[in-house]
Scaffold this active site. Structure first.
Site, PDB file in Angstrom:
ATOM      1  N   CYS A 108       0.868  -1.176   0.000  1.00  0.00           N
ATOM      2  CA  CYS A 108       0.000   0.000   0.000  1.00  0.00           C
ATOM      3  C   CYS A 108       0.909   1.232   0.000  1.00  0.00           C
ATOM      4  CB  CYS A 108      -0.962  -0.007   1.186  1.00  0.00           C
ATOM      5  SG  CYS A 108      -0.154  -0.028   2.800  1.00  0.00           S
ATOM      6  N   THR A 109       0.359   2.397   0.271  1.00  0.00           N
ATOM      7  CA  THR A 109       1.135   3.638   0.141  1.00  0.00           C
ATOM      8  C   THR A 109       2.303   3.698   1.117  1.00  0.00           C
ATOM      9  OG1 THR A 109      -0.892   4.770  -0.507  1.00  0.00           O
ATOM     10  CG2 THR A 109       0.988   6.155   0.089  1.00  0.00           C
TER      11      THR A 109
END
Length: 326
Positions: free
Chosen positions: A179-180
């Site tokens: 994810c980020t």
């Protein structure tokens, strides 16, 4: 060296009196002239803050001096301007909205997927026995994602638990989640393990750290971030644009929010269509009476809501009252 820095971080660590902590932490950030967005919950912190290098260093040192947050991993970006305009620090039930609030079911401090450093992730991601899983929302992975990654049709991370059955075909594979910045993977990988997936990993520090330490190799497009930059470059090795303008179909990685606040859709739009559509995703939105002025960025600031200290403990006081007095 640029004039400002932006810090991205999270920390799963129990906070007692988290509502009061949020109020106090807001004042601390304001005393440093930081701007940003911090979510405080009983389970920990999730934040992005921006300010001068001196202010950011003071902030990091203060968190690391607190034993609850001593292991916090900060991702640091050098920026020309602060990445926010206001300072928000709010108490919420979770630091990332997943619906998985019960620590008896999912607790990132107890069990998650094995953490992979960027170099380890890069070495593993193309193996035949590996599936790379993007646990982010549609608007995030549509503007940028790893080559050959499995993506899920979700509008918000809280929908992730509903998609577990779609991943059943990969039970015999090694699952590499990303994810980020890593925060969503903590709960996503923990849930996968709970649901019977045996070999689960997560990219430590997320896409942002991967870009800094591994050059972003094989990450196509840009990485969506939750500040006024909207997207950032990650791949400095073999970059590629993968998204198209919603309105004309031209190749673009420029992402904005619709100028109609009742729509507020995240979408990709080329600069020419941005001006001709006044920052809107459709003709209908261009005629909406509440349409916001478009300045070419497609980023709109939400006014911060002040913490109401008089009501901070109202809910907990009610919970503590004997049932006969309720």
């Amino acid at each position: 060296m640029k004039k400002y820095q932006t810090l991205l971080y999270y920390c799963y660590s129990p906070i007692t009196h988290a509502e009061q902590f949020a109020a106090d932490h807001l004042l601390f950030c304001q005393s440093l002239n930081l701007v940003g967005r911090i979510i405080v919950a009983d389970e920990g912190l999730n934040g992005t803050v921006s300010g001068t290098p001196e202010a950011c260093r003071t902030y990091m040192d203060a968190l690391h001096a607190d034993e609850r947050f001593a292991h916090t991993d900060f991702k640091i970006d050098e920026v020309d301007q602060p990445s926010f305009i206001k300072m928000h620090c709010r108490y919420k039930p979770e630091i990332v909205h997943s619906g998985l609030r019960d620590p008896k079911v999912i607790d990132p401090n107890t069990e998650t997927g094995k953490h992979l450093e960027p170099a380890e992730f890069m070495e593993m991601k193309d193996r035949d026995d590996v599936i790379v899983l993007d646990v982010r929302s549609n608007y995030e992975h549509q503007v940028g994602r790893f080559k050959n990654a499995v993506t899920l049709d979700i509008e918000n991370f809280r929908e992730f638990p509903q998609k577990i059955n779609e991943l059943a075909q990969y039970r015999d594979k090694k699952i590499l989640t990303y994810c980020t910045g890593g925060i969503k993977c903590e709960k996503a990988s923990a849930l996968l393990l709970k649901e019977g997936f045996k070999d689960v990993y997560q990219l430590h520090g997320g896409i942002i750290k991967y870009g800094k330490e591994a050059g972003g190799k094989d990450f196509d497009g840009k990485c969506y971030v939750f500040d006024n930059r909207v997207t950032v470059d990650v791949n400095h090795v073999n970059p590629k644009v993968i998204s198209q303008c919603l309105n004309c179909g031209a190749q673009t990685d420029r992402m904005i929010n619709c100028a109609n606040p009742e729509c507020n859709e995240h979408f990709t739009q080329c600069e020419a269509c941005g001006w001709s559509m006044e920052g809107c995703c459709s003709d209908t939105c261009t005629t909406h009476p509440r349409k916001r002025p478009y300045d070419g960025t497609g980023y709109y600031v939400k006014l911060p809501q002040p913490v109401n200290t008089e009501k901070l403990s109202k809910r907990k006081q009610q919970q503590a009252m004997p049932s006969s007095s309720l």
